[in-house]
Design a protein around this motif. Structure first.
Motif, PDB file in Angstrom:
ATOM      1  N   PRO A   1     -33.122   7.640 121.890  1.00  0.00           N
ATOM      2  CA  PRO A   1     -32.470   6.474 121.275  1.00  0.00           C
ATOM      3  C   PRO A   1     -31.522   6.817 120.133  1.00  0.00           C
ATOM      4  O   PRO A   1     -31.267   7.989 119.812  1.00  0.00           O
ATOM      5  CB  PRO A   1     -33.652   5.636 120.783  1.00  0.00           C
ATOM      6  CG  PRO A   1     -34.738   6.624 120.556  1.00  0.00           C
ATOM      7  CD  PRO A   1     -34.552   7.696 121.581  1.00  0.00           C
ATOM      8  N   GLU A   2     -31.029   5.766 119.488  1.00  0.00           N
ATOM      9  CA  GLU A   2     -30.069   5.873 118.380  1.00  0.00           C
ATOM     10  C   GLU A   2     -30.652   6.621 117.186  1.00  0.00           C
ATOM     11  O   GLU A   2     -31.833   6.503 116.878  1.00  0.00           O
ATOM     12  CB  GLU A   2     -29.663   4.459 117.940  1.00  0.00           C
ATOM     13  CG  GLU A   2     -28.731   4.404 116.751  1.00  0.00           C
ATOM     14  CD  GLU A   2     -28.587   3.006 116.163  1.00  0.00           C
ATOM     15  OE1 GLU A   2     -27.714   2.832 115.293  1.00  0.00           O
ATOM     16  OE2 GLU A   2     -29.346   2.099 116.555  1.00  0.00           O
ATOM     17  N   SER A   3     -29.776   7.376 116.494  1.00  0.00           N
ATOM     18  CA  SER A   3     -30.137   8.075 115.245  1.00  0.00           C
ATOM     19  C   SER A   3     -31.519   8.706 115.358  1.00  0.00           C
ATOM     20  O   SER A   3     -32.418   8.460 114.545  1.00  0.00           O
ATOM     21  CB  SER A   3     -30.098   7.100 114.071  1.00  0.00           C
ATOM     22  OG  SER A   3     -28.824   6.542 113.939  1.00  0.00           O
ATOM     23  N   ALA A   4     -31.694   9.514 116.367  1.00  0.00           N
ATOM     24  CA  ALA A   4     -33.032   9.971 116.733  1.00  0.00           C
ATOM     25  C   ALA A   4     -33.692  10.863 115.684  1.00  0.00           C
ATOM     26  O   ALA A   4     -34.927  10.914 115.595  1.00  0.00           O
ATOM     27  CB  ALA A   4     -32.967  10.711 118.071  1.00  0.00           C
TER      28      ALA A   4
ATOM     29  N   ILE B   1     -28.909  13.119 126.500  1.00  0.00           N
ATOM     30  CA  ILE B   1     -28.030  12.182 125.799  1.00  0.00           C
ATOM     31  C   ILE B   1     -28.859  11.577 124.674  1.00  0.00           C
ATOM     32  O   ILE B   1     -29.899  10.967 124.925  1.00  0.00           O
ATOM     33  CB  ILE B   1     -27.506  11.078 126.733  1.00  0.00           C
ATOM     34  CG1 ILE B   1     -26.702  11.686 127.890  1.00  0.00           C
ATOM     35  CG2 ILE B   1     -26.646  10.085 125.956  1.00  0.00           C
ATOM     36  CD1 ILE B   1     -26.290  10.670 128.942  1.00  0.00           C
ATOM     37  N   THR B   2     -28.429  11.767 123.451  1.00  0.00           N
ATOM     38  CA  THR B   2     -29.238  11.323 122.319  1.00  0.00           C
ATOM     39  C   THR B   2     -28.367  10.773 121.198  1.00  0.00           C
ATOM     40  O   THR B   2     -27.232  11.211 120.993  1.00  0.00           O
ATOM     41  CB  THR B   2     -30.095  12.479 121.770  1.00  0.00           C
ATOM     42  OG1 THR B   2     -30.898  11.995 120.676  1.00  0.00           O
ATOM     43  CG2 THR B   2     -29.246  13.636 121.276  1.00  0.00           C
ATOM     44  N   GLY B   3     -28.916   9.836 120.481  1.00  0.00           N
ATOM     45  CA  GLY B   3     -28.302   9.417 119.234  1.00  0.00           C
ATOM     46  C   GLY B   3     -28.587  10.438 118.157  1.00  0.00           C
ATOM     47  O   GLY B   3     -29.596  11.144 118.195  1.00  0.00           O
ATOM     48  N   ALA B   4     -27.684  10.566 117.190  1.00  0.00           N
ATOM     49  CA  ALA B   4     -27.858  11.507 116.086  1.00  0.00           C
ATOM     50  C   ALA B   4     -26.886  11.140 114.981  1.00  0.00           C
ATOM     51  O   ALA B   4     -25.822  10.565 115.241  1.00  0.00           O
ATOM     52  CB  ALA B   4     -27.620  12.949 116.543  1.00  0.00           C
TER      53      ALA B   4
END
Length: 543
Positions: A304-307, A333-336
């Motif tokens: 997810p977002e801002s992982a 694919i990741t949020g960061a």
């Protein structure tokens, strides 16, 4: 039922609807404000998660009668209608977006004192657009059924402005009432959410004519009958569209979506680095059945977002753990949060980003969030507000940097992907830019800010409506939920509920061809406005 002057009541037909209308038209002062407030609050029941949209057949006629009862005189009548509209909108938004206040309790010591401002201040601002819509309607008000056109034109334009001015906040536009059940939602692929907002206001206002004076409306039941026919038409079109487009899947492509259900204090605390990574790695490789090989069965793993509570590219040990997890042939694919630089900045700045990470740990693609959340990711007049001691919820000094543009991204082994971070998925006019039509949409979000409330349900539903409008599948990874896979006509093929941890193994649905909305945008909405404005103008000229 209209009235030209407050001192002269209309001729009233017998019946409970007429008596109710008469009482609302003649209401004054605090009683009038209370009626508007309660009607607006009840209208929020039409939105997710309840989706009790028939309530609008009661509450939108109340709006008509409130405008009927506005004071005489062109500008005094508009002012009276604006006040009633603001009260209606305030009730609607307090009941519909109360969950925004949960975010101020994540760090209650720092932000708790702002809770009343969040719960009441945001609705007070959003209600200005409802008040504007009521006032504009009153300025072009006429007697009889044509006044319903005045309400639909003015209030749908007010809703459009709410979705665009000052960065915009189109959350819970009235058109979402016509997106449940799924068959009825299919019309958003033709007219978009603003076209549906116009239709919803017009349809749900029709019971107001049941109380009209016979001199104004010869056939008071005709508008309601036409509204019911329109609803049946929306449903029939949707049922046909659903039957024509069964879910099909992209061949040889398997997704694994990880929903960690982490508490907010862990997600923004560097000391929790090891805990966060351990949770992600364990969940991502969890077997989901006797034949499951964990993450090795997936071509694409999604977080997810801002992982991470750190800059991923500055933590080689974390990248090494990811490489050991995903193995050859799998991409993450990741949020960061991505470090960035801004001219003149006193300290480090950052983007809210999406990374595509290749099996060797290299970054295969980056998207930086374009539409930031006011007060969450940046402050209006950032430098001035920071000098006064204010900070946004994410505590990022200087606020997050804004990405350059929204664009589709290449993901090896998959169709082109268009990433949407957090509430970027609820802006239908800008979600999919012209010339960037992808094969699927991905929405990485962190609705953990809002606890177990109606907010995450509304967010998921609005992302689902976007998928229908564009004819594109939507894949959604949310920290605390709701995560899921949605096909291009809105079927949820896989999901995880709110407030649990787990993984979803799913195939990626295939996209449809461009929809009418994806080709022409808000042109149908504009045509609605032009045609009905001409009809209303003709009626006023004759009067």
């Amino acid at each position: 039922m209209t009235r030209a002057r407050r001192t002269r009541g209309p001729r009233i037909l017998a019946g409970p609807v007429t008596r109710l209308a008469h009482a609302i038209v003649l209401a004054d002062g605090w009683r009038r404000a209370g009626i508007a407030l309660l009607a607006g609050a009840a209208s929020a029941l039409a939105m997710a998660p309840l989706n009790a949209w028939p309530i609008l057949f009661v509450t939108i006629p109340v709006a008509v009668w409130l405008i009927d009862g506005s004071a005489s005189g062109r500008w005094s009548g508009a002012w009276s209608a604006a006040v009633a509209g603001w009260c209606f909108g305030f009730g609607y938004f307090v009941a519909g977006v109360y969950w925004v206040g949960y975010a101020f309790l994540v760090d209650a010591k720092t932000f708790g004192w702002l809770l009343p401002v969040a719960v009441a201040g945001l609705p007070a601002y959003l209600a200005l657009y409802t008040g504007l819509g009521f006032a504009a309607a009153r300025l072009v008000w006429v007697r009889g059924p044509h006044r319903l056109l005045a309400l639909a034109i003015a209030l749908s334009c007010g809703e459009w402005l709410r979705g665009h001015l000052l960065t915009g906040f189109p959350w819970n536009a009235f058109g979402y009432a016509l997106t449940q059940p799924l068959a009825m939602a299919q019309s958003v692929s033709l007219v978009g959410i603003w076209g549906l907002t116009f239709l919803a206001l017009l349809i749900f206002a029709t019971p107001a004519t049941l109380a009209d004076d016979s001199a104004d409306t010869r056939h008071p039941y005709r508008p309601l009958a036409l509204a019911l026919v329109a609803l049946a038409g929306l449903f029939a079109y949707g049922a046909a569209r659903l039957s024509m487009h069964p879910t099909t899947y992209v061949k040889d492509l398997k997704l694994r979506i990880m929903q960690p259900n982490l508490q907010q204090d862990a997600r923004f605390n560097y000391a929790a680095k090891n805990e966060v990574m351990a949770r992600y790695l364990t969940l991502s490789d969890r077997a989901t059945g006797p034949q499951s090989n964990g993450v090795r069965d997936a071509n694409i793993l999604i977080w997810p977002e801002s992982a991470f509570p750190f800059f991923l590219t500055r933590e080689p040990d974390a990248l090494a753990q990811i490489v050991n997890l995903i193995r050859p042939g799998t991409r993450l694919i990741t949020g960061a949060v991505r470090p960035g630089n801004a001219p003149g900045a006193k300290g480090p700045r950052a983007y809210n980003s999406v990374y595509v990470i290749d099996p060797d740990g290299s970054i295969g693609g980056i998207y930086d969030k374009l539409h930031l959340v006011p007060f969450g990711e940046f402050l209006p007049f950032q430098s001035f507000m920071e000098r006064l001691g204010f900070q946004q919820l994410t505590k990022e000094v200087g606020g997050f940097l804004t990405g350059s543009r929204r664009r589709a991204m290449d993901v090896p082994g998959a169709p082109k992907m268009l990433p949407l971070i957090c509430y970027e998925a609820v802006f239908p006019d800008e979600a999919v830019p012209a010339g960037e039509r992808p094969g699927w949409l991905i929405n990485l979000t962190n609705d953990g800010w809002f606890g177990i409330s109606s907010g995450p349900y509304q967010h998921f539903h609005q992302a689902r409506v976007l998928a229908i409008a564009e004819g594109l599948p939507m894949v959604r990874a949310a920290n605390t939920g709701i995560s899921g896979v949605i096909d291009p006509v809105g079927r949820v093929t896989a999901s995880l509920p709110l407030g649990v941890e787990g993984v979803i193994d799913a195939n990626l649905p295939q996209a449809l061809g461009p929809t009418v909305f994806s080709k022409y945008g808000n042109l149908p909405f504009l045509l609605f406005l032009i045609i009905t404005t001409l009809s209303l103008g003709r009626r006023r000229f004759r009067a």
